[in-house]
Design a protein around this motif. Structure first.
Motif, short mmCIF file in Angstrom:
data_model
loop_
_atom_site.label_atom_id
_atom_site.label_comp_id
_atom_site.label_asym_id
_atom_site.label_seq_id
_atom_site.Cartn_x
_atom_site.Cartn_y
_atom_site.Cartn_z
N LEU A 59 8.80 3.26 7.78
CA LEU A 59 9.23 3.81 6.48
C LEU A 59 9.54 2.68 5.51
O LEU A 59 9.21 2.76 4.33
CB LEU A 59 10.48 4.68 6.65
N ARG A 60 10.17 1.64 5.98
CA ARG A 60 10.49 0.51 5.09
C ARG A 60 9.21 -0.10 4.51
O ARG A 60 9.15 -0.42 3.32
CB ARG A 60 11.29 -0.55 5.86
N LEU A 61 8.22 -0.24 5.36
CA LEU A 61 6.95 -0.82 4.90
C LEU A 61 6.24 0.14 3.94
O LEU A 61 5.80 -0.26 2.85
CB LEU A 61 6.04 -1.10 6.11
N GLY A 62 6.16 1.41 4.33
CA GLY A 62 5.42 2.38 3.52
C GLY A 62 6.14 2.75 2.23
O GLY A 62 5.50 3.00 1.20
N ASP A 63 7.46 2.79 2.27
CA ASP A 63 8.19 3.15 1.05
C ASP A 63 8.14 2.02 0.02
O ASP A 63 8.10 2.27 -1.19
CB ASP A 63 9.64 3.52 1.38
N ASN A 64 8.16 0.78 0.47
CA ASN A 64 8.00 -0.33 -0.49
C ASN A 64 6.69 -0.19 -1.25
O ASN A 64 6.65 -0.31 -2.48
CB ASN A 64 7.97 -1.68 0.24
N THR A 65 5.61 0.06 -0.53
CA THR A 65 4.30 0.12 -1.20
C THR A 65 4.16 1.41 -2.02
O THR A 65 3.58 1.39 -3.10
CB THR A 65 3.14 -0.01 -0.19
N LEU A 66 4.74 2.49 -1.53
CA LEU A 66 4.68 3.76 -2.27
C LEU A 66 5.41 3.64 -3.61
O LEU A 66 4.87 3.99 -4.67
CB LEU A 66 5.31 4.89 -1.44
N VAL A 67 6.63 3.14 -3.55
CA VAL A 67 7.46 3.11 -4.76
C VAL A 67 6.93 2.07 -5.75
O VAL A 67 6.84 2.33 -6.95
CB VAL A 67 8.94 2.86 -4.37
N LEU A 124 -1.81 -0.59 -3.15
CA LEU A 124 -0.49 -0.28 -2.59
C LEU A 124 -0.42 1.16 -2.08
O LEU A 124 0.17 1.43 -1.03
CB LEU A 124 0.60 -0.54 -3.65
N ILE A 125 -1.05 2.08 -2.81
CA ILE A 125 -1.05 3.48 -2.35
C ILE A 125 -1.90 3.59 -1.07
O ILE A 125 -1.56 4.32 -0.15
CB ILE A 125 -1.55 4.43 -3.46
N GLY A 126 -2.98 2.83 -1.01
CA GLY A 126 -3.80 2.81 0.20
C GLY A 126 -3.00 2.31 1.41
O GLY A 126 -3.07 2.89 2.50
N GLN A 127 -2.22 1.28 1.21
CA GLN A 127 -1.38 0.76 2.30
C GLN A 127 -0.32 1.81 2.69
O GLN A 127 -0.02 2.00 3.87
CB GLN A 127 -0.72 -0.55 1.88
N THR A 128 0.20 2.49 1.68
CA THR A 128 1.20 3.54 1.95
C THR A 128 0.62 4.60 2.88
O THR A 128 1.29 5.05 3.83
CB THR A 128 1.60 4.22 0.61
N GLN A 129 -0.63 4.99 2.61
CA GLN A 129 -1.25 6.02 3.46
C GLN A 129 -1.29 5.56 4.92
O GLN A 129 -1.05 6.34 5.83
CB GLN A 129 -2.68 6.32 2.97
N MET A 130 -1.58 4.27 5.11
CA MET A 130 -1.67 3.78 6.49
C MET A 130 -0.28 3.70 7.14
O MET A 130 -0.09 4.14 8.28
CB MET A 130 -2.35 2.40 6.53
#
Lengths: 251, 330
Positions: free
Chosen positions: A10-18, A46-52
């Motif tokens: 979540l920490r990784l994905g939320d950084n890129t999402l936000v 960044l959104i692509g990384q969020t998806q992963m």
């Protein structure tokens, strides 16, 4: 499920999402056309990384939630991004300084994660680090150009650095979840990323003729979810609106 | 289309016999399907018209980011957000190719921006309409990009080389955008009642503005003839509009949507649909600056340009310092 791994993802994905969301707010409004293209491209990466990251998080959680559920249906207290990335864009200088400070950290972090003992994490990081390296090249170049440019641009970049500096320390903080993941060989020690980051930042600011603030104070509370800024809630009212207004729809 | 109401300069089209030798050689080259390149001689009117047309097309791409940018932050899923971001990135890229193509005719990008901001150059009327629901992201792709493709595919064969080559790249991406738009519409039309309502509402609002994209009827369009002789316009407005309607109506039926036109019917004899004309007084109002979003769209662009001045100045100053340092080191 591993609660610590879920938290980490979540920490990784939320950084890129936000951050991806914030960068996407520039659409059609950049100072030059080439920057419009570059900002959209950065947001897209960044959104692509969020998806992963969030897809893997959802799998690890095993509660039947999807990456979209995690992005669109959690409230503020469940977000795990650092505070810096949820700060509003303000001007182009602030946006690019934030990007640079994050990119320098992100590249160091992803380089470490590319050697993770968790193969999925290593695989995602290996892909993402290429993008982060490119983002860093670009944001560093922009920070240098505007820091060195005119008196006006220099002053604006110094103001941006001063504003953002207290939000950088949170990137290197650790808690129990981090300690567990470090011990398991899944993530590098957050504090251990600081020297490489500091080297990049020091060298870039010297070239940009900008002065690093003389303070170690760090705002925190984002990556633990304890206390976000007021800004995140407003971002979620936009980001999550359709999913919350039409809960039975698929898009 | 993306370039509407481009006024040709000449009074009528000269016959070959009326032309001086240089002009005649130029026209014969075009008639034979040859390409005109930036360093070739060209009539002043050809140059002027092309600058207006390519510039207007470029401005349309740039202003066209705004109605879609309106939904990027509210895209309902991560995938939809990524697709929309990729699309607006393409559009900014199209703007870039087109400004470059126009620059080969002896105008700078900054001059074109200035003309846009001062209202001396236009962009397509369609971007002065609001995007009110997520279905509008589908309808923009399906109808607006669909209409754009109708016009741009023939422009790949236009007489001016740099414009034709820019169009080849642009068309590939536009047809991808149109498919994405149709995909959103499919999802909406197969979704909940609320989604279907959004889809029908989007078609209701965008149908006539899309038909307007082709410009006024041929009988009222006095400026086409010269552009067609120069092959910077390849088909008449009415031909393209008919083709668009014929292609789009069956797609609307497939989606289960109703085209908002009581008079729409298949005409066996002409092998195409009969349909109602858009309200041309609305079209001229929008062109005159009185569309629902004209003021906001232009102001957004002007604000972006003005608030970015310090950035452009800073970047130029830095580049100049670097050049000076490099020279001093040599």
């Amino acid at each position: 499920m591993s609660a610590a791994l879920f938290e980490t993802l979540l920490r990784l994905g939320d950084n890129t999402l936000v951050l991806g969301h914030r960068v996407s707010e520039w659409c059609g409004k950049a100072p030059v056309l080439e920057e419009d293209i570059a900002l959209a491209n950065t947001a897209l990466d960044l959104i692509g990384q969020t998806q992963m990251w969030l897809s893997y998080a959802a799998e690890v959680e095993g509660a039947g939630r999807s990456a979209d559920d995690l992005a669109m249906l959690r409230d503020v207290w469940d977000f795990r991004n650092i505070l810096m990335v949820e700060r509003p864009n303000l001007d182009f200088g602030h946006t690019m300084m934030r990007q640079f400070l994050f990119d320098a950290y992100h590249r160091a972090l992803l380089s470490g994660l590319a050697g993770s003992g968790d193969p999925r994490v290593a695989e995602i990081a290996a892909k993402a680090v290429k993008e982060a390296t490119y983002h860093l090249d670009r944001s560093a170049e922009t920070v240098i150009a505007l820091g060195d440019g005119t008196e006006v641009s220099h002053a604006k970049m110094q103001t941006a650095l001063d504003l953002l500096w207290p939000y950088t320390g949170e990137m290197f903080h650790s808690d129990e979840a981090d300690a567990e993941m470090v011990a398991a060989g899944v993530i590098p020690d957050p504090e251990g990323l600081r020297p490489a980051w500091m080297d990049t930042v020091t060298a870039t600011m010297a070239e940009a003729t900008l002065t690093l603030p003389d303070s170690n104070f760090a705002h925190k509370g984002g990556r633990t979810g304890k206390q976000h800024t007021e800004h995140l809630g407003h971002m979620l009212t936009q980001m999550q609106w359709l999913q919350r207004a039409y809960p039975d729809a698929t898009w | 289309m993306y370039a509407q109401m481009i006024k040709s300069t000449g009074k009528g089209v000269k016959t070959l016999d009326e032309m001086d030798p240089q002009e005649r050689a130029f026209q014969e080259r075009i008639d034979a399907g040859g390409k005109i390149e930036p360093r070739d001689w060209m009539p002043a009117g050809y140059r002027k018209n092309l600058i207006r047309q390519i510039g207007q097309h470029a401005h349309s791409e740039i202003v066209g980011q705004l109605p879609e940018g309106n939904w990027i932050t509210r895209a309902p899923t991560l995938e939809r957000k990524a697709i929309l971001l990729a699309k607006v990135q393409d559009e900014a890229g199209h703007g870039l190719y087109l400004y470059c193509a126009a620059e080969t005719l002896g105008i700078t990008r900054d001059e074109m921006f200035e003309a846009l901001h001062e209202g001396r150059m236009k962009y397509s009327s369609i971007f002065n309409y609001p995007t009110l629901t997520w279905a509008d992201m589908g309808a923009v792709g399906w109808l607006v990009d669909g209409a754009a493709i109708m016009n741009q595919v023939p422009l790949q064969r236009t007489s001016y080389g740099p414009y034709a080559r820019a169009m080849v790249r642009i068309c590939k991406e536009e047809s991808f955008h149109q498919r994405q738009g149709f995909d959103i519409m499919m999802k909406m039309c197969n979704g909940t009642d609320a989604q279907k309502k959004m889809a029908q509402d989007a078609l209701n609002r965008m149908w006539y503005p899309s038909l307007m994209m082709f410009g006024p009827s041929d009988k009222d369009s006095v400026h086409s003839e010269q552009s067609m002789a120069w092959k910077i316009k390849m088909n008449t407005n009415d031909e393209l509009r008919q083709k668009f309607v014929d292609q789009t109506v069956p797609q609307a039926e497939y989606l289960g949507l109703t085209v908002p036109d009581d008079k729409l019917s298949w005409n066996e004899e002409k092998g195409g649909y009969d349909f109602s004309e858009p309200d041309w007084s609305e079209f001229f109002d929008v062109l005159a600056g009185n569309g629902p979003c004209n003021q906001e769209r232009l102001q957004t662009r002007k604000d972006a340009w003005e608030s970015g001045q310090w950035v452009r100045d800073g970047m130029l100053a830095h580049a100049a310092k670097k050049r000076a340092a490099k020279l001093a080191a040599e």
